[in-house]
Design an enzyme around this catalytic site. Sequence first.
Site, PDB file in Angstrom:
ATOM      1  N   ASP A  10     -13.790   9.718   0.048  1.00  6.16           N
ATOM      2  CA  ASP A  10     -13.034   9.667   1.307  1.00  6.16           C
ATOM      3  C   ASP A  10     -12.547  11.019   1.794  1.00  6.16           C
ATOM      4  OD1 ASP A  10     -11.796   6.651  -0.022  1.00  6.16           O
ATOM      5  OD2 ASP A  10     -13.149   6.830   1.688  1.00  6.16           O
TER       6      ASP A  10
ATOM      7  N   HIS B 245      -9.691   9.287  -8.701  1.00  3.40           N
ATOM      8  CA  HIS B 245     -10.567   8.109  -8.762  1.00  3.40           C
ATOM      9  C   HIS B 245     -10.394   7.431 -10.108  1.00  3.40           C
ATOM     10  CE1 HIS B 245     -14.199   5.646  -8.562  1.00  3.40           C
ATOM     11  NE2 HIS B 245     -14.143   5.844  -7.264  1.00  3.40           N
TER      12      HIS B 245
HETATM   13  C1  SDX Z   1     -12.187   4.549  -3.064  1.00  2.00           C
HETATM   14  O1  SDX Z   1     -12.990   2.143  -7.326  1.00  2.00           O
HETATM   15  C2  SDX Z   1     -13.857   2.690  -6.507  1.00  2.00           C
HETATM   16  O2  SDX Z   1     -14.994   2.968  -6.860  1.00  2.00           O
HETATM   17  C3  SDX Z   1     -13.315   2.972  -5.114  1.00  2.00           C
HETATM   18  C4  SDX Z   1     -14.273   3.734  -4.212  1.00  2.00           C
HETATM   19  C5  SDX Z   1     -15.488   2.903  -3.833  1.00  2.00           C
HETATM   20  O3  SDX Z   1     -16.515   3.495  -3.494  1.00  2.00           O
HETATM   21  O4  SDX Z   1     -15.331   1.646  -3.777  1.00  2.00           O
HETATM   22  O5  SDX Z   1     -14.717   4.921  -4.852  1.00  2.00           O
HETATM   23  C6  SDX Z   1     -13.609   4.108  -2.885  1.00  2.00           C
HETATM   24  O6  SDX Z   1     -11.294   3.732  -2.951  1.00  2.00           O
HETATM   25  C7  SDX Z   1     -11.904   5.983  -3.429  1.00  2.00           C
HETATM   26  C8  SDX Z   1     -10.389   6.264  -3.698  1.00  2.00           C
HETATM   27  C9  SDX Z   1      -9.669   6.420  -2.353  1.00  2.00           C
HETATM   28  N1  SDX Z   1      -8.220   6.459  -2.550  1.00  2.00           N
HETATM   29  C10 SDX Z   1      -7.514   7.618  -2.366  1.00  2.00           C
HETATM   30  O7  SDX Z   1      -8.035   8.698  -2.111  1.00  2.00           O
HETATM   31  C11 SDX Z   1      -6.008   7.436  -2.510  1.00  2.00           C
HETATM   32  C12 SDX Z   1      -5.434   8.576  -3.393  1.00  2.00           C
HETATM   33  N2  SDX Z   1      -5.917   8.352  -4.737  1.00  2.00           N
HETATM   34  C13 SDX Z   1      -5.049   7.644  -5.632  1.00  2.00           C
HETATM   35  O8  SDX Z   1      -4.151   6.731  -5.089  1.00  2.00           O
HETATM   36  C14 SDX Z   1      -5.665   7.286  -6.980  1.00  2.00           C
HETATM   37  O9  SDX Z   1      -6.312   8.399  -7.446  1.00  2.00           O
HETATM   38  C15 SDX Z   1      -6.606   6.097  -7.039  1.00  2.00           C
HETATM   39  C16 SDX Z   1      -6.019   4.871  -6.410  1.00  2.00           C
HETATM   40  C17 SDX Z   1      -7.904   6.427  -6.381  1.00  2.00           C
HETATM   41  C18 SDX Z   1      -6.898   5.824  -8.529  1.00  2.00           C
HETATM   42  O10 SDX Z   1      -5.702   5.418  -9.071  1.00  2.00           O
HETATM   43  P1  SDX Z   1      -5.545   5.168 -10.679  1.00  2.00           P
HETATM   44  O11 SDX Z   1      -6.862   5.235 -11.354  1.00  2.00           O
HETATM   45  O12 SDX Z   1      -4.740   3.919 -10.829  1.00  2.00           O
HETATM   46  O13 SDX Z   1      -4.777   6.423 -11.147  1.00  2.00           O
HETATM   47  P2  SDX Z   1      -3.197   6.541 -11.177  1.00  2.00           P
HETATM   48  O14 SDX Z   1      -2.625   6.086  -9.871  1.00  2.00           O
HETATM   49  O15 SDX Z   1      -2.709   5.883 -12.415  1.00  2.00           O
HETATM   50  O16 SDX Z   1      -3.005   8.121 -11.285  1.00  2.00           O
HETATM   51  C19 SDX Z   1      -3.106   8.780 -12.522  1.00  2.00           C
HETATM   52  C20 SDX Z   1      -2.183   9.978 -12.372  1.00  2.00           C
HETATM   53  C21 SDX Z   1      -0.792   9.609 -11.894  1.00  2.00           C
HETATM   54  O17 SDX Z   1       0.094  10.611 -12.365  1.00  2.00           O
HETATM   55  P3  SDX Z   1       1.020  10.282 -13.699  1.00  2.00           P
HETATM   56  O18 SDX Z   1       1.681   8.937 -13.408  1.00  2.00           O
HETATM   57  O19 SDX Z   1       0.045  10.207 -14.840  1.00  2.00           O
HETATM   58  O20 SDX Z   1       1.979  11.434 -13.783  1.00  2.00           O
HETATM   59  O21 SDX Z   1      -2.705  10.868 -11.362  1.00  2.00           O
HETATM   60  C22 SDX Z   1      -1.774  10.925 -10.276  1.00  2.00           C
HETATM   61  C23 SDX Z   1      -0.845   9.739 -10.410  1.00  2.00           C
HETATM   62  O22 SDX Z   1       0.411  10.035  -9.843  1.00  2.00           O
HETATM   63  N3  SDX Z   1      -2.578  10.833  -9.059  1.00  2.00           N
HETATM   64  C24 SDX Z   1      -2.413  11.601  -7.983  1.00  2.00           C
HETATM   65  C25 SDX Z   1      -3.418  11.204  -7.104  1.00  2.00           C
HETATM   66  N4  SDX Z   1      -4.166  10.228  -7.635  1.00  2.00           N
HETATM   67  C26 SDX Z   1      -3.629  10.000  -8.859  1.00  2.00           C
HETATM   68  N5  SDX Z   1      -1.514  12.562  -7.702  1.00  2.00           N
HETATM   69  C27 SDX Z   1      -1.638  13.144  -6.494  1.00  2.00           C
HETATM   70  N6  SDX Z   1      -2.574  12.821  -5.578  1.00  2.00           N
HETATM   71  C28 SDX Z   1      -3.487  11.857  -5.850  1.00  2.00           C
HETATM   72  N7  SDX Z   1      -4.421  11.541  -4.950  1.00  2.00           N
END
Ligand code: SDX
Length: 394
Positions: A329, A272
């Site tokens: 989720d 998140h």
């Molecule tokens: C919602 O914003 C809100 O409040 C949203 C929400 C709401 O109520 O409105 O809470 C609802 O959208 C919840 C999130 C649902 N999405 C998912 O579950 C999809 C999987 N999650 C990710 O795609 C990610 O965690 C996000 C999109 C939620 C957040 O992305 P960020 O903050 O841009 O973080 P990032 O992509 O930069 O990740 C940071 C690191 C990365 O690794 P490095 O590049 O540092 O090596 O963490 C890793 C990412 O690769 N990472 C994950 C991961 N999420 C982040 N690795 C594996 N699995 C994951 N789920």
Amino acid sequence: QTGYVTLDKGYKNTGATKSAITFLDGEEGILRYRGYSIEELAAKATFLEVAYLLIYGELPTQEQYSKFENSIRRHTIVNEDMRKIFEGFPVNAHPMGVLSSLVSAMSAFYPDSYDGKGEDKTELHILRLLAKLPTIATWSYKKSQGHPVNYPKNSLDYCSNFLHMMFALPVEDYKIDPVVAEALNVLLILHADHEQNCSTSTVRLVGSSQANLYSSISAGISALWGPLHGGANQEVIEMLEAIKADGGDVAKYVDMAKNAKTTGFRLFGFGHRVYKNFDPRAKIIKKAADDVLSKLGVNDPVLEIAKQLEELALNDPYFVQRKLYPNVDFYSGIIYRALGIPTNMFTVMFAIGRLPGWIAQWKEMRETKEPIGRPRQIYVGETLRDFVPMADRK
Ligand code: SDX
């Protein structure tokens, strides 16, 4: 470029506005709507009470609540001409695409004065959206089943009416299971607002140009559909089903997620932007999943897989270092499925829950007279060059 621009991709460190609606503390895992904790609201309030709180700022008195609920009931019927638009969709149209289209179409049925000079009908538009979204949402499901749509029943409360429109059939009486209605009430409350997330920021940005409320909400529905945002709840179940089909090998999927750079795989329902601790909603939903499934006598093997996946990831340095925890989720789809809601309707459920939050945020943006949103950029394209006639181009 004139002036000084700081680049902040994804607005990770940019505050876009001041707001008095929802408070999040990502480190402590705190979520409050207008100062009330999500734990208390989920345990003691109805979804419509929370909708009133978010939109008008205070919990309603009994009189205010009855007036609000009855006003909404007066608008649950959808214009029959909207059914003609709906009938044009293919049977396998994704319900989120149908929902954003029909909400946008509401601006044609309930126009504001386009010159912006007529009377302000915002309050009426708010009631229409809250009243009609559930009705419209259930149409897609009924069509996918080849069943006739149901009209709303105004003798039912908000959640029971949704369940009636979703599952009632003309051939038999449909009895509302209180366990199902209460589980839905809790899920809708938990999704009702979440400060400046992607879809809420979209609603604010579209509304900041003075576009009407229906168009702004339709844009929010489209943003929510993305698999990185609300669409994740559908992705989670599909991921858990894939793990189950793959012999329940959760370690394999955790490893794939750790090598995201090569596998391109992410654990949906994890991580998140703001919560760097447990998403408080995920905690409540995880507990509710156990309660609801046991009360309904549902044994869903993916619940066990989800718990194993959580356990493994929370003890893996890759996830711990990146502070990746289950988000709202991760478990929600397991409950929706136990309530009989199909996977492709999960994000629609998120939209129904989030609607009062979008409305509250749009209303606050308008009332505080926020300027039109218009970010800057850092230009990295070509410097000035002369036009070349086509005949001379290589
Ligand atoms: C919602 O914003 C809100 O409040 C949203 C929400 C709401 O109520 O409105 O809470 C609802 O959208 C919840 C999130 C649902 N999405 C998912 O579950 C999809 C999987 N999650 C990710 O795609 C990610 O965690 C996000 C999109 C939620 C957040 O992305 P960020 O903050 O841009 O973080 P990032 O992509 O930069 O990740 C940071 C690191 C990365 O690794 P490095 O590049 O540092 O090596 O963490 C890793 C990412 O690769 N990472 C994950 C991961 N999420 C982040 N690795 C594996 N699995 C994951 N789920």
